[in-house]
Design an enzyme around this catalytic site. Structure first.
Site, PDB file in Angstrom:
ATOM      1  N   TYR A  11       0.825  -1.222   0.000  1.00 32.09           N
ATOM      2  CA  TYR A  11       0.000   0.000   0.000  1.00 32.09           C
ATOM      3  C   TYR A  11       0.856   1.268   0.000  1.00 32.09           C
ATOM      4  O   TYR A  11       0.753   2.120  -0.896  1.00 32.09           O
ATOM      5  CB  TYR A  11      -0.916  -0.075   1.222  1.00 32.09           C
ATOM      6  CG  TYR A  11      -1.727   1.149   1.562  1.00 32.09           C
ATOM      7  CD1 TYR A  11      -2.388   1.887   0.583  1.00 32.09           C
ATOM      8  CD2 TYR A  11      -1.861   1.535   2.897  1.00 32.09           C
ATOM      9  CE1 TYR A  11      -3.161   2.981   0.929  1.00 32.09           C
ATOM     10  CE2 TYR A  11      -2.640   2.629   3.250  1.00 32.09           C
ATOM     11  CZ  TYR A  11      -3.277   3.362   2.260  1.00 32.09           C
ATOM     12  OH  TYR A  11      -4.036   4.444   2.607  1.00 32.09           O
ATOM     13  N   ASN A  35       1.525 -10.005   0.680  1.00 35.09           N
ATOM     14  CA  ASN A  35       0.330  -9.213   0.998  1.00 35.09           C
ATOM     15  C   ASN A  35       0.241  -8.053   0.003  1.00 35.09           C
ATOM     16  O   ASN A  35      -0.037  -6.922   0.377  1.00 35.09           O
ATOM     17  CB  ASN A  35       0.428  -8.708   2.447  1.00 35.09           C
ATOM     18  CG  ASN A  35      -0.857  -8.046   2.920  1.00 35.09           C
ATOM     19  OD1 ASN A  35      -1.935  -8.325   2.399  1.00 35.09           O
ATOM     20  ND2 ASN A  35      -0.741  -7.145   3.879  1.00 35.09           N
ATOM     21  N   SER A 125       6.643   2.940  13.149  1.00 31.96           N
ATOM     22  CA  SER A 125       5.225   3.126  13.445  1.00 31.96           C
ATOM     23  C   SER A 125       5.040   3.879  14.747  1.00 31.96           C
ATOM     24  O   SER A 125       5.829   3.722  15.686  1.00 31.96           O
ATOM     25  CB  SER A 125       4.578   1.749  13.571  1.00 31.96           C
ATOM     26  OG  SER A 125       3.294   1.855  14.142  1.00 31.96           O
ATOM     27  N   ALA A 126       3.947   4.632  14.819  1.00 34.57           N
ATOM     28  CA  ALA A 126       3.583   5.303  16.065  1.00 34.57           C
ATOM     29  C   ALA A 126       3.334   4.300  17.186  1.00 34.57           C
ATOM     30  O   ALA A 126       3.313   4.671  18.359  1.00 34.57           O
ATOM     31  CB  ALA A 126       2.336   6.141  15.842  1.00 34.57           C
ATOM     32  N   TYR A 151       4.524  -7.090  17.072  1.00 32.28           N
ATOM     33  CA  TYR A 151       4.678  -6.222  15.903  1.00 32.28           C
ATOM     34  C   TYR A 151       5.371  -4.920  16.301  1.00 32.28           C
ATOM     35  O   TYR A 151       6.366  -4.496  15.694  1.00 32.28           O
ATOM     36  CB  TYR A 151       3.291  -5.939  15.288  1.00 32.28           C
ATOM     37  CG  TYR A 151       3.270  -4.743  14.378  1.00 32.28           C
ATOM     38  CD1 TYR A 151       3.803  -4.822  13.104  1.00 32.28           C
ATOM     39  CD2 TYR A 151       2.737  -3.525  14.804  1.00 32.28           C
ATOM     40  CE1 TYR A 151       3.802  -3.707  12.272  1.00 32.28           C
ATOM     41  CE2 TYR A 151       2.728  -2.422  13.982  1.00 32.28           C
ATOM     42  CZ  TYR A 151       3.260  -2.513  12.723  1.00 32.28           C
ATOM     43  OH  TYR A 151       3.272  -1.410  11.917  1.00 32.28           O
ATOM     44  N   LYS A 155       9.305  -3.197  15.404  1.00 32.11           N
ATOM     45  CA  LYS A 155       9.573  -1.853  14.876  1.00 32.11           C
ATOM     46  C   LYS A 155      10.600  -1.140  15.762  1.00 32.11           C
ATOM     47  O   LYS A 155      11.534  -0.497  15.283  1.00 32.11           O
ATOM     48  CB  LYS A 155       8.283  -1.030  14.805  1.00 32.11           C
ATOM     49  CG  LYS A 155       7.275  -1.534  13.780  1.00 32.11           C
ATOM     50  CD  LYS A 155       7.816  -1.372  12.365  1.00 32.11           C
ATOM     51  CE  LYS A 155       6.852  -1.854  11.306  1.00 32.11           C
ATOM     52  NZ  LYS A 155       7.479  -1.935   9.964  1.00 32.11           N
TER      53      LYS A 155
END
Ligand code: UFG
Length: 341
Positions: A11, A35, A125-126, A151, A155
């Site tokens: 994406y 994906n 990522s936040a 996950y 990160k």
């Protein structure tokens, strides 16, 4: 510059490929398609008016990736998107998440050393902020390894690895971009988010309800201490996010830096659903459900470091993101899958 995108058919990768080519750069992509779809890269290439070389391989397959880089190189920078990203799945399959997410970052750093590539931009990522102590989140807000899910830990660990690698090699330029909540699609309606199975994230879920393939949106809790009781997030249009990668590549300096990529504007679950309903011109059915385990009430950033350090800031609104997401969803109800004859 010539940029290798690992996971570039996903994406955010496909939108970044278009933005890089439009800014005058060249792009090559390695993606295992676990994906994602080669169709995303074909469409990104046609939008940007360039042929994008694509290797269908796991970025950890070092001999194949090196041969690809040597064939299309020299490469000046890597944007490392490749990785697994489903929070719930990471709780059920932690070893797989460490294997893929840490292993692919190690492979990219080894490739960079072997091929003398000085620059890396990493998709962080936040989620590394965990449960915020204060808002808005700044890059120096507390982070931890003690995060709610594997996950998020991967990160955080890759950020630390980049920091250590940059300390050991003074020529290395490493930037971790902490994404808030990416939403929206290319305004052409040709590329967008195409999650496999039932979406976990709010906007693609709402889009599927709007198009009629899911019945109603479950609102995960309306008793949070927020203005309307639903969760607040910082939704950033994927085109703004893509522009943030271009800026990071162009401004990268020796050493390690992290930047938040967000708008700084909190939007509630109910506000997002209402905005999507306006964009789609239809009522979105909803039902209030219990809170989802691990969710925080609010997460949004202070975007000033990226404005000062990268000369970048988000410009698009949630309404634009909803319009673009709806255009993508309604023109491609089955995502990149070929339409049935
Ligand atoms: N939500 C619903 N219903 C849904 C899906 C989500 O009410 O069907 C709510 C959530 O409770 C939350 C908000 O919508 O309040 C946003 O949820 P998302 O799942 O879209 O996004 P998250 O903020 O939970 O997580 C996202 C990414 C993670 C990333 C994190 C960083 O999915 O990968 O942002 O903060 F780590």
């Amino acid at each position: 510059m010539r940029v290798l995108l690992s996971g570039g058919a996903g994406y955010i990768g496909a939108h970044t490929a278009v933005a890089l080519i439009e800014a005058g750069h060249e792009v090559i992509v390695v993606d295992d398609m676990s994906n994602s779809s080669p169709e995303a890269i074909a469409r990104a290439g046609s939008l940007a008016g360039a042929e994008i070389p694509l290797l269908g391989a796991d970025v950890r397959d070092e001999p194949r990736v090196r041969a690809f880089v040597q064939q299309h190189g020299p490469v000046d920078a890597v944007v490392h998107f490749a990785g697994l990203k489903a929070v719930g799945e990471s709780v059920a399959q932690p070893v797989r998440y460490y294997d893929v997410n840490i292993g692919s970052a190690v492979a990219v750093l080894r490739l960079m050393a072997a091929e003398s590539i000085p620059t890396i931009v990493f998709s962080s990522s936040a989620t590394v902020y965990g449960r915020p102590e204060t808002l808005p989140l700044r890059e120096d807000s507390p982070t931890g390894i003690d995060l709610a899910n594997p996950y998020g830990k991967t990160k955080r660990i890759v950020e630390e690895m980049l920091k250590d690698a940059a300390a050991a090699d003074p020529r290395l330029r490493a930037i971790a971009l902490r994404y808030f909540n990416p939403v929206g699609a290319h305004p052409s309606g040709r590329i967008g988010e195409d999650p496999s199975g039932t979406p976990n994230n709010l906007m693609p879920y709402v889009a599927r309800v709007a198009v009629g393939s899911l019945e109603r949106v479950g609102i995960f809790g309306d008793d949070y201490p927020t203005p309307d009781g639903t969760g607040l997030r910082d939704y950033i249009h994927v085109l703004d996010l893509a522009a943030g990668h271009v800026a990071a590549l162009e401004r990268a300096r020796e050493g390690f830096e992290v930047y938040n990529l967000g708008t700084g504007v909190p939007v509630s679950v109910r506000e997002l659903i209402a905005a999507f309903g306006r964009a789609a011109g239809r009522q979105i059915p909803t039902a209030v459900l219990p809170r989802r385990a691990g969710d925080v009430a609010a997460s949004y950033c202070d975007p000033s470091k990226a404005r000062e350090g990268l000369g970048w800031s988000a410009t698009r609104t949630i309404d634009e993101a909803c319009r673009d997401s709806w255009r993508w969803q309604s023109q491609n109800p089955r995502g990149y899958a070929p339409s049935p004859r």
